[in-house]
Design an enzyme around this catalytic site. Structure first.
Site, short mmCIF file in Angstrom:
data_model
loop_
_atom_site.label_atom_id
_atom_site.label_comp_id
_atom_site.label_asym_id
_atom_site.label_seq_id
_atom_site.Cartn_x
_atom_site.Cartn_y
_atom_site.Cartn_z
N ARG A 290 -2.90 -30.81 19.93
CA ARG A 290 -2.13 -31.52 20.96
C ARG A 290 -2.72 -31.16 22.32
O ARG A 290 -2.57 -30.03 22.78
CB ARG A 290 -0.66 -31.09 20.87
CG ARG A 290 0.30 -32.01 21.59
CD ARG A 290 1.64 -31.35 21.76
NE ARG A 290 1.63 -30.44 22.89
CZ ARG A 290 2.38 -29.32 22.99
NH1 ARG A 290 3.21 -28.99 22.03
NH2 ARG A 290 2.30 -28.56 24.06
N HIS A 294 4.00 -31.13 25.31
CA HIS A 294 4.72 -31.67 24.14
C HIS A 294 5.26 -33.07 24.46
O HIS A 294 5.04 -34.02 23.72
CB HIS A 294 5.87 -30.72 23.77
CG HIS A 294 6.84 -31.30 22.81
ND1 HIS A 294 6.51 -31.55 21.50
CD2 HIS A 294 8.12 -31.72 22.97
CE1 HIS A 294 7.56 -32.09 20.88
NE2 HIS A 294 8.55 -32.21 21.76
N TYR A 303 3.21 -21.69 28.38
CA TYR A 303 3.07 -20.92 27.13
C TYR A 303 1.68 -20.98 26.49
O TYR A 303 1.45 -20.39 25.45
CB TYR A 303 4.15 -21.36 26.11
CG TYR A 303 4.17 -22.86 25.84
CD1 TYR A 303 3.30 -23.44 24.92
CD2 TYR A 303 5.07 -23.69 26.50
CE1 TYR A 303 3.32 -24.80 24.68
CE2 TYR A 303 5.11 -25.06 26.27
CZ TYR A 303 4.23 -25.60 25.35
OH TYR A 303 4.25 -26.95 25.11
#
Ligand SMILES: Cc1ncc(C[n+]2csc(CCOP(=O)(O)OP(=O)(O)O)c2C)c(N)n1
Length: 393
Positions: A290, A294, A303
């Site tokens: 990815r 998100h 993160y």
């Protein structure tokens, strides 16, 4: 093929960072191996036909025509352009939210093109490319993310279920549809797609178990993009691969380079053929990444470090196919520019379709789910109509 099937105690378990920085083999080397048995392919056996430099095993792609290759490339380019336009619409307040598919175009298009005409596709929420390959109109997906319920209709003739946000629940739908097809004797297959995070859901395990016990014509594709929002895949599972989870249900499984559109197409097509002709379920893990947040409601820089993306950028699925087409099929810059121009125009048209559509009635939230609306929803709809002061039934 052999795979290490290992379990590690907490003190031996590698940190997410160790695994994330691609030191997997060294880390695995110090794990306590309790058991070795033939379960599935290891990382080195990842099925790949086209390497990141666009070099292809020609014998493997004999069955893919030049026309199909061009179609794959067009769909991948279109999907990326549409995705980037949709992201910018969201930033301008013209779309509610979006889960970006950048980086996962090969997994998407490989799956979409592998489906037979009568097969069903059961997506999660990051499968636009597969849906476009299946004939879903791009403006409809903008409607979905724009909060218009008409974007959640089963599009006519496309045999694609609507987007499913509830993680993993649609795998049960896929198993159920495959069961129905088997009972009716329909020679079709069902393909579901979900992320690595879905493999921790009960629905995933129930669906695989059911499919294994009843031998259903279903393929569960897992797009392992390494993240479930901020949870890295190493925190999702103690197994080395997601594919090996299928062993527990006696289901065939494979791992495929999810950034190699040929490999995805060939593997998924083969598994769908097997589902259709032999009623055999399977799981295919598409290893990809990815590249964006998100969703537009997330900030991945909180993160994961940006450097983590570099090796994956070098495996970009679109660059890879372009390199191959240029080297082996005479694809040139002019053609590329024309393609981008044509796709951009199509993307712009989809935005106009979306923004010019008359707003739907508020009661559309009740429509498009059931063939026959159940009594409790009819009651709710009537209550809403009363509230709105309308008379429509
Ligand atoms: C049952 C359920 N739990 C939690 C959520 C919130 N949620 C939305 S997406 C997501 C992560 C999904 O990760 P993954 O399955 O790997 O798919 P990806 O987003 O990476 O494509 C979560 C936890 C949800 N939508 N449904």
């Amino acid at each position: 093929m052999f795979i290490r099937y290992c379990r590690w105690g907490d003190e031996e378990r590698p940190s997410a960072e160790e695994l994330e920085t691609n030191r997997l083999s060294r880390v695995i080397g110090r794990c306590k191996i309790n058991e070795i048995r033939i379960v599935h392919m290891s990382d080195k056996d990842l099925f790949q036909v086209m390497d990141p430099d666009g070099k292809v095993d020609e014998s493997a792609v004999k069955g893919i025509s030049e026309e199909e290759m061009h179609k794959m490339y067009r769909l991948m380019v279109f999907t990326r352009l549409w995705n980037s336009k949709a992201l910018s619409l969201q930033r301008q307040g013209r779309l509610g939210t979006l889960a970006s598919v950048r980086g996962q175009e090969a997994s998407n298009i490989g799956m979409g093109m592998a489906l037979g005409p009568d097969d069903w596709f059961v997506p999660a929420f990051r499968e636009y490319g597969a849906m476009f390959a299946r004939g879903v109109v791009p403006g409809v997906l903008l409607q979905y993310w724009g909060g218009d319920e008409r974007g959640a209709r089963v599009p006519d003739d496309s045999r694609v279920l609507p987007i499913c946000i509830t993680v993993g629940s649609h795998l049960c739908h896929a198993a159920g549809m495959a069961w129905g097809a088997k009972i009716r004797g329909d020679k079709i297959a069902v393909l579901s797609s979900s992320g690595d995070g879905s493999t921790s859901q009960g629905d995933f395990h129930e669906s695989l178990n059911f499919a294994g016990v009843f031998q259903l014509p279903v393929v569960f594709a897992i797009q392992n993009n390494h993240w479930a929002i901020s949870v890295p895949v190493q925190r999702q599972t103690a197994t080395e691969t997601l594919a090996e989870k299928a062993c527990a249900y006696n289901i065939n499984s494979e791992r495929v380079d999810g950034n190699d559109v040929f490999a995805v197409y060939l593997a998924v097509k083969r598994l769908l053929d097997m589902a259709r002709s032999e009623c055999k379920p399977s799981l295919v893990e598409l290893v990809t990444y990815r590249m964006d947040d998100h969703t537009t409601a997330d900030d991945a820089t909180r993160y994961r470090k940006k450097e983590i993306l570099e090796p994956w950028a070098a495996k970009d699925p679109i660059d890879r196919l372009r390199k191959y087409l240029t080297a082996k099929h005479g694809w040139n810059e002019k053609q590329d520019e024309e393609l981008v121009e044509a796709c951009t125009a199509e993307v712009e048209q989809s935005v106009q379709d979306y923004e010019k559509a008359e707003p739907g009635k508020p009661t559309i939230i009740f429509d498009h789910l059931y063939a026959e609306m159940p009594w409790h929803l009819r009651e709710e709809k009537e209550e809403m109509l009363g509230y709105l002061g309308q008379t429509e039934r």
